[in-house]
Design a protein around this motif. Structure first.
Motif, PDB file in Angstrom:
ATOM      1  N   ALA A  95      39.040  26.787  33.538  1.00  0.00           N
ATOM      2  CA  ALA A  95      39.478  26.977  32.840  1.00  0.00           C
ATOM      3  C   ALA A  95      39.845  28.463  32.884  1.00  0.00           C
ATOM      4  O   ALA A  95      41.443  28.842  32.704  1.00  0.00           O
ATOM      5  CB  ALA A  95      38.896  26.849  30.901  1.00  0.00           C
ATOM      6  N   SER A  96      39.440  29.778  33.444  1.00  0.00           N
ATOM      7  CA  SER A  96      39.623  31.126  33.563  1.00  0.00           C
ATOM      8  C   SER A  96      40.756  30.989  34.820  1.00  0.00           C
ATOM      9  O   SER A  96      41.660  31.470  34.483  1.00  0.00           O
ATOM     10  CB  SER A  96      38.804  31.744  33.613  1.00  0.00           C
ATOM     11  N   ASP A  97      40.916  30.158  35.542  1.00  0.00           N
ATOM     12  CA  ASP A  97      41.551  29.736  36.617  1.00  0.00           C
ATOM     13  C   ASP A  97      43.012  29.282  36.781  1.00  0.00           C
ATOM     14  O   ASP A  97      43.925  30.135  36.862  1.00  0.00           O
ATOM     15  CB  ASP A  97      41.074  29.453  38.039  1.00  0.00           C
ATOM     16  N   VAL A  98      42.985  28.418  35.703  1.00  0.00           N
ATOM     17  CA  VAL A  98      44.252  27.296  34.635  1.00  0.00           C
ATOM     18  C   VAL A  98      45.165  28.730  34.006  1.00  0.00           C
ATOM     19  O   VAL A  98      46.000  28.858  34.791  1.00  0.00           O
ATOM     20  CB  VAL A  98      43.999  25.954  34.306  1.00  0.00           C
ATOM     21  N   SER A 108      45.332  39.859  45.913  1.00  0.00           N
ATOM     22  CA  SER A 108      45.941  40.410  44.916  1.00  0.00           C
ATOM     23  C   SER A 108      45.708  39.145  43.101  1.00  0.00           C
ATOM     24  O   SER A 108      46.000  40.319  42.486  1.00  0.00           O
ATOM     25  CB  SER A 108      47.307  41.005  45.029  1.00  0.00           C
ATOM     26  N   ASP A 109      45.236  38.497  43.428  1.00  0.00           N
ATOM     27  CA  ASP A 109      45.397  37.311  42.245  1.00  0.00           C
ATOM     28  C   ASP A 109      45.962  37.314  41.730  1.00  0.00           C
ATOM     29  O   ASP A 109      46.598  36.666  40.424  1.00  0.00           O
ATOM     30  CB  ASP A 109      44.682  37.954  41.024  1.00  0.00           C
ATOM     31  N   TRP A 124      56.446  31.344  47.252  1.00  0.00           N
ATOM     32  CA  TRP A 124      55.829  30.909  48.788  1.00  0.00           C
ATOM     33  C   TRP A 124      55.989  32.416  48.293  1.00  0.00           C
ATOM     34  O   TRP A 124      56.537  33.221  48.258  1.00  0.00           O
ATOM     35  CB  TRP A 124      56.652  30.827  49.316  1.00  0.00           C
ATOM     36  N   ASP A 125      54.203  32.410  49.492  1.00  0.00           N
ATOM     37  CA  ASP A 125      53.894  33.951  50.006  1.00  0.00           C
ATOM     38  C   ASP A 125      54.070  34.258  50.816  1.00  0.00           C
ATOM     39  O   ASP A 125      53.752  35.456  51.493  1.00  0.00           O
ATOM     40  CB  ASP A 125      52.562  34.091  49.615  1.00  0.00           C
ATOM     41  N   GLY A 126      54.924  33.504  51.730  1.00  0.00           N
ATOM     42  CA  GLY A 126      55.821  33.960  52.815  1.00  0.00           C
ATOM     43  C   GLY A 126      54.583  33.726  54.456  1.00  0.00           C
ATOM     44  O   GLY A 126      55.118  33.109  55.442  1.00  0.00           O
ATOM     45  N   VAL A 135      42.675  27.883  45.135  1.00  0.00           N
ATOM     46  CA  VAL A 135      43.593  27.209  44.983  1.00  0.00           C
ATOM     47  C   VAL A 135      43.637  25.734  44.092  1.00  0.00           C
ATOM     48  O   VAL A 135      41.776  25.679  43.454  1.00  0.00           O
ATOM     49  CB  VAL A 135      43.627  25.831  46.203  1.00  0.00           C
ATOM     50  N   LEU A 136      44.442  25.759  43.126  1.00  0.00           N
ATOM     51  CA  LEU A 136      44.504  24.606  42.317  1.00  0.00           C
ATOM     52  C   LEU A 136      45.198  23.069  42.520  1.00  0.00           C
ATOM     53  O   LEU A 136      46.619  24.007  42.920  1.00  0.00           O
ATOM     54  CB  LEU A 136      44.805  25.772  41.109  1.00  0.00           C
ATOM     55  N   LYS A 137      44.658  22.404  42.300  1.00  0.00           N
ATOM     56  CA  LYS A 137      46.070  21.091  41.975  1.00  0.00           C
ATOM     57  C   LYS A 137      46.138  21.212  40.631  1.00  0.00           C
ATOM     58  O   LYS A 137      45.790  20.666  39.942  1.00  0.00           O
ATOM     59  CB  LYS A 137      45.306  19.615  43.161  1.00  0.00           C
ATOM     60  N   PHE A 138      47.424  20.122  40.205  1.00  0.00           N
ATOM     61  CA  PHE A 138      48.002  19.661  38.963  1.00  0.00           C
ATOM     62  C   PHE A 138      48.860  18.867  39.746  1.00  0.00           C
ATOM     63  O   PHE A 138      49.219  18.936  40.067  1.00  0.00           O
ATOM     64  CB  PHE A 138      48.077  20.613  38.074  1.00  0.00           C
TER      65      PHE A 138
END
Length: 170
Positions: free
Chosen positions: A62-65, A162-163, A96-98, A135-138
């Motif tokens: 929950a917190s990460d989502v 940097s979150d 995208w972070d590059g 990492v999150l997948k959805f």
């Protein structure tokens, strides 16, 4: 110079004179955010209801989502309204972070044969999993209101130092 918005031509010199280069950076960030919001309004992306489609994540995630929800909502609403002739790389580059070789992305409309909708309806964002701490997948279920077709796409995002959350490279 007619391709620059008049407000931008006024903001930059005044800000530079008042605050120096740091102020210009701040003004450019504000101008960019305003232009992005206007673009979403014009494309119809602001009319995509992602809030109502968000499924409740499992308690351990929950917190990460929740920390990723602003990025997910922006990404999903943008994806739902991309036109077939859109420059996807430029439009999605902010997600995208590059790192890596690019982003793993499939346009949901490309999986539909009979869609005529300007924007797809986002029916559900869920099936949350977390294969690593950052990492999150959805999955996202998109529905064409004109044809009734639906497509489910799986996305992977990662959090940097940097979150901030980004689409994962492939």
């Amino acid at each position: 110079m007619s391709f620059f918005p008049r407000s931008l031509l006024c903001i930059v010199p005044v800000t530079l004179a008042t605050f120096g280069c740091a102020g210009v950076n701040s003004a450019m960030i504000q101008a960019n955010a305003s232009l992005a919001a206007a673009n979403r309004n014009l494309s119809g992306a602001s009319g995509v209801n992602v809030d109502g489609a968000l499924a409740k994540p499992p308690a351990p995630l929950a917190s990460d989502v929740m920390s990723a929800v602003p990025m997910i909502k922006d990404f999903v609403s943008t994806s739902a309204c991309l036109s077939k002739d859109a420059n996807v790389v430029n439009i999605l580059s902010r997600f995208w972070d590059g790192t890596g070789h690019g982003i793993g992305y499939t346009d949901p409309k490309s999986r539909m044969s009979h869609n005529q909708s300007r924007c797809l309806k986002v029916d559900r964002v869920g099936a949350w999993s977390q294969p690593a701490k950052n990492v999150l997948k959805f999955t996202v279920t998109y529905i064409s209101e004109s044809s009734g077709e639906s497509v489910i796409l799986r996305h992977t995002i990662h959090r940097d130092e940097s979150d901030k959350w980004y689409l994962s490279g492939y």
